[in-house]
Enzyme design. Structure first.
Site, PDB file in Angstrom:
ATOM      1  N   GLU A  23      -1.140   1.011  -5.396  1.00  0.00           N
ATOM      2  CA  GLU A  23      -0.348  -0.533  -4.696  1.00  0.00           C
ATOM      3  C   GLU A  23      -0.674  -1.497  -5.240  1.00  0.00           C
ATOM      4  O   GLU A  23      -1.368  -1.396  -6.395  1.00  0.00           O
ATOM      5  CB  GLU A  23      -1.406  -0.494  -3.641  1.00  0.00           C
ATOM      6  CG  GLU A  23      -1.474   1.091  -3.121  1.00  0.00           C
ATOM      7  CD  GLU A  23      -2.977   1.137  -2.231  1.00  0.00           C
ATOM      8  OE1 GLU A  23      -3.450   2.143  -2.246  1.00  0.00           O
ATOM      9  OE2 GLU A  23      -4.124   0.035  -1.890  1.00  0.00           O
TER      10      GLU A  23
ATOM     11  N   HIS B 134       1.022  -1.517   0.069  1.00  0.00           N
ATOM     12  CA  HIS B 134      -0.005  -0.078  -0.142  1.00  0.00           C
ATOM     13  C   HIS B 134       1.339   1.611  -0.497  1.00  0.00           C
ATOM     14  O   HIS B 134       0.641   1.856   0.769  1.00  0.00           O
ATOM     15  CB  HIS B 134      -0.728  -0.368   1.432  1.00  0.00           C
ATOM     16  CG  HIS B 134      -1.966   0.490   1.449  1.00  0.00           C
ATOM     17  ND1 HIS B 134      -1.943   2.650   1.174  1.00  0.00           N
ATOM     18  CD2 HIS B 134      -3.649   0.297   1.733  1.00  0.00           C
ATOM     19  CE1 HIS B 134      -3.131   2.652   1.147  1.00  0.00           C
ATOM     20  NE2 HIS B 134      -3.892   1.429   0.634  1.00  0.00           N
TER      21      HIS B 134
END
Ligand code: TA6
Length: 309
Positions: free
Chosen positions: A271, A167
């Site tokens: 991500e 992330h």
């Protein structure tokens, strides 16, 4: 290498949490907290920070650190019964003193191996035994490489299934001046519209409002162009077919206690992920997932790979 440029050094970070500092001979550096196996800093040879960490980030378990590279495992977002984005990002990892041989050789000494294994308590939440090994490495050119090696060690022969994401919060000068290239014409699930499926327009992606999209089966290379800084992040991923693009914009920014009201202007999450098709791992099977990011003043290419053995 002079003392201040030790390749790998353990240090106390915010709130006394242990972190590892990596330094590459040409000047780039990175920092990884054992809490969450969380990269919180990546600097180029000029000492410029390339990752965004909120000024309001809490370095306090069990809250995940807001910024850097949180690891979403074994569940992305609320796609399952576990807490948002799974638990790997709010667990205490250990240094892996005896990692299995690494698939590729790197001349750089600036790397660290971390490992996460479930406790008895953890097994009550997710009834699987696993070994999650994470190598964080700085390449000779200052590129940042994250390699996850996940092994199913269930003794009852049961496979397990998970979704996954790095992330990554990239630091950008001004979000309204940023373009993302490589996702044009690809399908995505829009998290702002009940994950309805759409197809992206033909041009590079630009930002003028909240974005929360899961791009499906994307190319392995995605570029983030920050015109103001004349900087291009080249993200390479293999084995991670999807890519999430997220910016909370102003309203969501105000709603997050660990995020500054105006900080959405200076970050973008891109991500590398495996979401649409969850990964199923049989016992003893070993999976390697990797992502690398590089800053290319003049765009150059990087490549990495994924392997199932
Ligand atoms: O990756 C995008 C996303 O899933 C968004 O929906 C938003 O929730 C973001 O992650 C941050 O999640 P967090 O749990 O860290 O607040």
């Amino acid at each position: 290498m002079t003392s201040e440029r030790v390749a790998v050094e353990s240090a106390k970070g915010v709130n006394g949490l242990e972190k590892i500092i990596l330094r590459e001979t040409r000047g780039s550096s990175a920092e990884v907290y054992l809490y969450g196996g969380h990269v919180t800093s990546w600097k180029n040879e000029h000492g410029e920070e390339l990752l965004f960490v909120s000024s309001k980030a809490l370095f306090k378990p069990p809250k995940a650190i807001r910024g850097g590279i949180p690891l979403c495992f074994p569940q992305f977002s609320n796609l399952g019964p576990l807490e948002q984005h799974g638990f790997a990002r709010n667990k205490l990892w250990s240094i892996d003193t005896d990692p299995p041989a690494f698939p590729t050789n790197s001349s750089s000494k600036a790397h660290i191996d971390l490992i996460l294994k479930p406790s008895e308590e953890d097994m009550k939440i997710w009834p699987h035994s696993y070994e999650f090994r994470l190598r964080v490495a700085l390449g000779p050119g200052g590129d940042l490489m994250l390699t996850s090696r996940i092994r199913n060690t269930n003794s009852d022969g049961k496979p397990f299934t998970f979704t996954f994401a790095y992330h990554t919060y990239f630091s950008v000068s001004d979000i309204s001046e940023v373009r993302v290239e490589g996702l044009e014409t690809h399908d995505y699930l829009d998290n702002l519209q009940n994950r309805e499926r759409f197809t992206e327009q033909g041009d590079a992606i630009t930002f003028e409002g909240e974005v929360d999209k899961i791009y499906l089966s994307t190319p392995t290379k995605i570029a983030i162009l920050d015109h103001e800084k004349k900087r291009t992040f080249v993200l390479r991923k293999d084995g991670l077919p999807d890519a999430v693009v997220w910016n909370p914009w102003d309203k969501k920014a105000k709603a997050m206690a660990d995020f500054g009201d105006d900080e959405y202007k200076h970050m973008l999450c891109v991500e590398a992920a495996a979401i649409e098709k969850p990964i199923t791992l049989k016992p003893v099977a070993n999976l390697i997932l990797r992502e690398s990011s590089r800053v290319a003043e003049d765009p150059l290419l990087w490549s990495l790979y994924v392997q199932v053995s």
